[in-house]
Design an enzyme around this catalytic site. Structure first.
Site, short mmCIF file in Angstrom:
data_model
loop_
_atom_site.label_atom_id
_atom_site.label_comp_id
_atom_site.label_asym_id
_atom_site.label_seq_id
_atom_site.Cartn_x
_atom_site.Cartn_y
_atom_site.Cartn_z
N ASP A 118 0.81 -1.22 0.00
CA ASP A 118 0.00 0.00 0.00
C ASP A 118 0.85 1.28 0.00
OD1 ASP A 118 -2.20 -1.78 0.33
OD2 ASP A 118 -1.81 -1.81 2.49
N LYS B 9 1.98 1.83 -5.01
CA LYS B 9 2.66 1.19 -6.15
C LYS B 9 1.81 1.23 -7.42
CE LYS B 9 3.40 -2.83 -4.42
NZ LYS B 9 2.94 -2.56 -3.05
N GLY C 157 -4.17 -4.89 -4.03
CA GLY C 157 -5.16 -3.98 -4.61
C GLY C 157 -4.46 -2.74 -5.08
N HIS C 158 -4.70 -2.37 -6.32
CA HIS C 158 -4.11 -1.13 -6.84
C HIS C 158 -5.24 -0.17 -7.13
CE1 HIS C 158 -0.72 -3.58 -7.77
NE2 HIS C 158 -1.29 -4.18 -8.78
N GLN D 231 2.21 -6.39 -2.72
CA GLN D 231 2.50 -6.29 -1.28
C GLN D 231 3.78 -5.47 -1.05
OE1 GLN D 231 1.69 -9.90 -2.23
NE2 GLN D 231 -0.36 -9.08 -2.11
P1 IMP Z 1 -2.71 -12.91 2.91
O1 IMP Z 1 -1.75 -12.44 1.87
O2 IMP Z 1 -4.15 -12.72 2.55
O3 IMP Z 1 -2.41 -14.31 3.36
O4 IMP Z 1 -2.51 -12.00 4.22
C1 IMP Z 1 -1.31 -12.02 4.97
C2 IMP Z 1 -0.95 -10.63 5.46
O5 IMP Z 1 -0.56 -9.82 4.36
C3 IMP Z 1 -2.09 -9.88 6.13
O6 IMP Z 1 -1.55 -9.06 7.16
C4 IMP Z 1 -2.64 -9.01 5.03
O7 IMP Z 1 -3.31 -7.88 5.52
C5 IMP Z 1 -1.35 -8.63 4.33
N1 IMP Z 1 -1.50 -8.27 2.91
C6 IMP Z 1 -1.68 -9.11 1.88
N2 IMP Z 1 -1.75 -8.42 0.74
C7 IMP Z 1 -1.61 -7.14 1.04
C8 IMP Z 1 -1.54 -5.93 0.24
O8 IMP Z 1 -1.63 -5.93 -0.98
N3 IMP Z 1 -1.36 -4.77 0.96
C9 IMP Z 1 -1.22 -4.76 2.30
N4 IMP Z 1 -1.26 -5.84 3.06
C10 IMP Z 1 -1.44 -7.03 2.44
#
Ligand code: IMP
Length: 429
Positions: free
Chosen positions: A13, A16, A40-41, A223
Site C-alpha cells: 500500500d 505502487k 489492490g491497486h 504487497q
Molecule cells: P494474505 O496475503 O491474505 O495471506 O494476508 C497475509 C498478510 O498480508 C495480512 O496481514 C494481510 O493484511 C497482508 N496483505 C496481503 N496483501 C496485502 C496488500 O496488498 N497490501 C497490504 N497488506 C497485504
C-alpha cells in the site's frame, strides 16, 4: 532492453499502483510476479478510478502488454470479473497474457484460509481471506492446479476431484461443517476457464522474445518487503516472496535481465493485519494519516494502522532489494500535520539498533528513536498539481528537507516525489 523491478519497501500500500502506471508509460510489457488478489491497486487515470486486484496496472495504457507471471496465484472468478469491468468501461484486455504455470485459487482455498484463521484464535495473521496462503501451500505441496491444466477440462476435472477428496477431509477435521460440491465447483470454474483460456501462454518465452526485440520490461511487485515470507515480519506476512530477487523466479526471467530496481516508499508507515508496528500512532496523528491518506484496504476495506516513517524498515528493504532509486509517495498527506517525525533507529533492551530484528517478540520490545522535522502547510489537490508542474524546487522547503532526510538515512536517491493521486502530481527529479 533489460528489465526494471518495482518493489514496495514497507507493508504494501505504498502507492505502487499509481507508480507502476507511471512507469508503464515507458515500458512495453508489465509483469506481475507474485501474490494474488490479496493485492489492490487504485489508479486514477483520465478522471476515472480503477481498482484492480489481479490485473497488472499497465493494461490501462493503450498498446502495452500485461502479463500475469507464474509466481502469481490466480482466483479465476476475480480475474474474469476484472476483465469484464475493464471491457465494460471501454478498455481492452487483448494484450493480457497469463502464465500457463501460474496456480489457481479455488473455493476450498478460501474456506481453508478462513478456517485456519479462526482456529489460530489469539494468533491470527489477519489474512485477506482470499485463499492466498492455502493456494501457495498447495503449490509447495505439489498438489496445486496450474493454469495450463485448469483450461483443459479433462485435466481440471481429474485434479479437482483428487484435491476435493483431500480438502473435504481437512475441512471436516477443522469442524466448521463446510461442504464442497465438486460438480458445482467444476461447472462454475470450467466457465471461467473457458473465458481465460485465450489469454494463457508461456509468458517466460514471450518475455524472452520481447527482450530480444529490445522491449522495455517492468516487473511489478505486489504487497511489500515487510510482508515477504522470509524477510518480513514473520508470521504476519503473506505467503510469497515480495523481494526483487523473486521477480526472476516469479516472472520466468534470468537474473541477468534485471538492470534496475526501484523502491516505493510511502512518506509514513501503514499496515493492515496483525503484528507489532513500532512507529504506530494510536492517537490524533494516526487518525489524521488514516483519514487524509484514505488508508483503507483496497481489498478488504479494513482501516490501515498508521504511524511515522520508519527508516529501519526502509534500509532493510533497500539492502534486500538492491534499490537503485526511491519513489517517495503521499508526501501531501503529511501537510498540515505539524512537526513530523522519522524513526532512524530502535532501542532494543537498552541498546540502540539500526537493523530490523528477526522475531516479533524482539520487534515488540523495540522503541523507535525519532528525529523531529519541521512540517509544511496543507494544500488543496489542485495547488499540489500546480506545484508539481513547476518542478521539484517549487515544493515547500520543509518537504524538500524531509526528502533529503530520507536520502541521507537510506543512502539512496529519491528519484520521484509523489504529492497527490493524480498522474500529474508526480515529480521526477
Ligand atoms: P494474505 O496475503 O491474505 O495471506 O494476508 C497475509 C498478510 O498480508 C495480512 O496481514 C494481510 O493484511 C497482508 N496483505 C496481503 N496483501 C496485502 C496488500 O496488498 N497490501 C497490504 N497488506 C497485504
Amino acid at each position: 532492453m533489460p528489465a526494471t523491478v518495482l518493489i514496495g519497501t514497507q507493508w504494501g500500500d505504498e502507492g505502487k499502483g499509481k507508480i507502476t502506471d507511471y512507469y508503464a508509460e515507458r515500458a512495453d510489457v508489465i509483469v506481475r510476479f507474485q501474490g494474488g488478489n490479496n493485492a489492490g491497486h487504485t489508479i486514477v487515470a483520465g478522471g476515472e478510478t480503477f481498482k484492480f486486484h489481479v490485473l497488472p496496472s499497465g493494461l490501462l495504457r493503450p498498446g502495452k502488454h500485461a502479463f500475469i507471471g507464474n509466481g502469481v496465484v490466480i482466483d479465476p472468478k476475480v480475474l474474469v470479473d476484472e476483465i469484464g469491468q475493464l471491457e465494460s468501461r471501454g478498455h481492452s484486455a487483448k494484450n493480457l497474457r497469463i502464465s500457463d504455470r501460474a496456480h489457481v485459487i479455488l473455493p476450498y482455498h478460501k474456506m481453508l484460509d478462513g478456517a485456519e484463521e479462526r482456529l489460530r484464535a489469539g494468533a491470527k495473521v489477519g489474512t485477506t481471506g482470499r485463499g492466498i496462503g492455502p493456494a501457495y501451500q498447495d503449490k509447495a505441496a505439489r498438489s496445486g492446479i496450474r493454469m495450463a491444466e485448469f483450461v483443459s477440462p479433462e485435466f481440471f476435472k481429474a485434479r479437482l476431484s483428487e484435491n476435493i477428496a483431500i480438502k473435504q477431509r481437512i475441512l471436516d477435521a477443522y469442524g466448521f461443517g463446510e461442504k464442497l460440491d465438486e460438480k458445482a465447483i467444476f461447472d462454475e470454474y470450467s466457465g471461467y476457464a473457458k473465458k481465460l483460456a485465450p489469454y494463457v501462454a508461456d509468458t517466460s518465452v514471450l518475455l524472452e522474445h520481447a527482450m530480444t526485440q529490445g522491449k522495455n520490461i517492468l516487473l511489478e511487485g505486489a504487497q511489500g518487503t515487510m510482508l515477504d515470507i522470509d524477510h518480513g515480519t514473520y508470521p504476519f506476512v503473506t505467503s510469497s516472496n515480495c523481494v526483487a530477487g523473486n521477480a526472476c523466479a516469479g516472472a520466468g526471467v534470468s537474473p541477468r535481465s534485471i538492470s534496475r530496481v526501484v523502491g516505493v516508499v510511502k512518506a509514513y508507515t501503514t499496515r493492515v493485519g496483525e503484528g507489532p508496528l513500532p512507529t504506530e500512532q494510536e492517537n490524533e496523528v494516526g487518525r489524521k494519516l488514516l483519514e487524509r491518506g484514505g488508508e483503507f484496504g483496497t481489498t478488504t476495506g479494513r482501516p490501515r494502522r498508521c504511524g511515522w516513517l520508519d527508516l529501519v524498515v526502509v534500509r532493510h528493504s533497500c539492502r534486500l532489494n538492491g534499490i537503485d532509486g526511491i519513489i517517495l509517495t503521499k508526501l501531501d498527506v503529511l501537510g498540515g500535520i505539524g512537526k513530523t517525525k522519522i524513526c532512524k533507529a530502535y532501542e532494543l533492551d537498552g541498546k540502540k539498533t539500526e537493523t530490523f530484528p528477526s522475531t516479533m517478540a524482539m520487534l515488540g520490545r523495540c522503541k523507535p528513536i525519532y528525529d523531529e522535522l519541521d512540517g509544511w502547510a496543507d494544500m488543496p489537490a489542485q495547488e499540489m498539481v500546480a506545484l508539481a508542474k513547476k518542478g521539484y524546487s517549487a515544493l515547500p522547503r520543509e518537504m524538500r528537507e524531509y526528502v533529503r532526510y530520507v536520502e541521507k538515512g537510506t543512502g539512496v536517491k529519491v528519484e520521484i516525489a509523489s504529492i497527490g493521486p493524480e498522474r500529474e502530481a508526480t515529480i521526477e527529479r
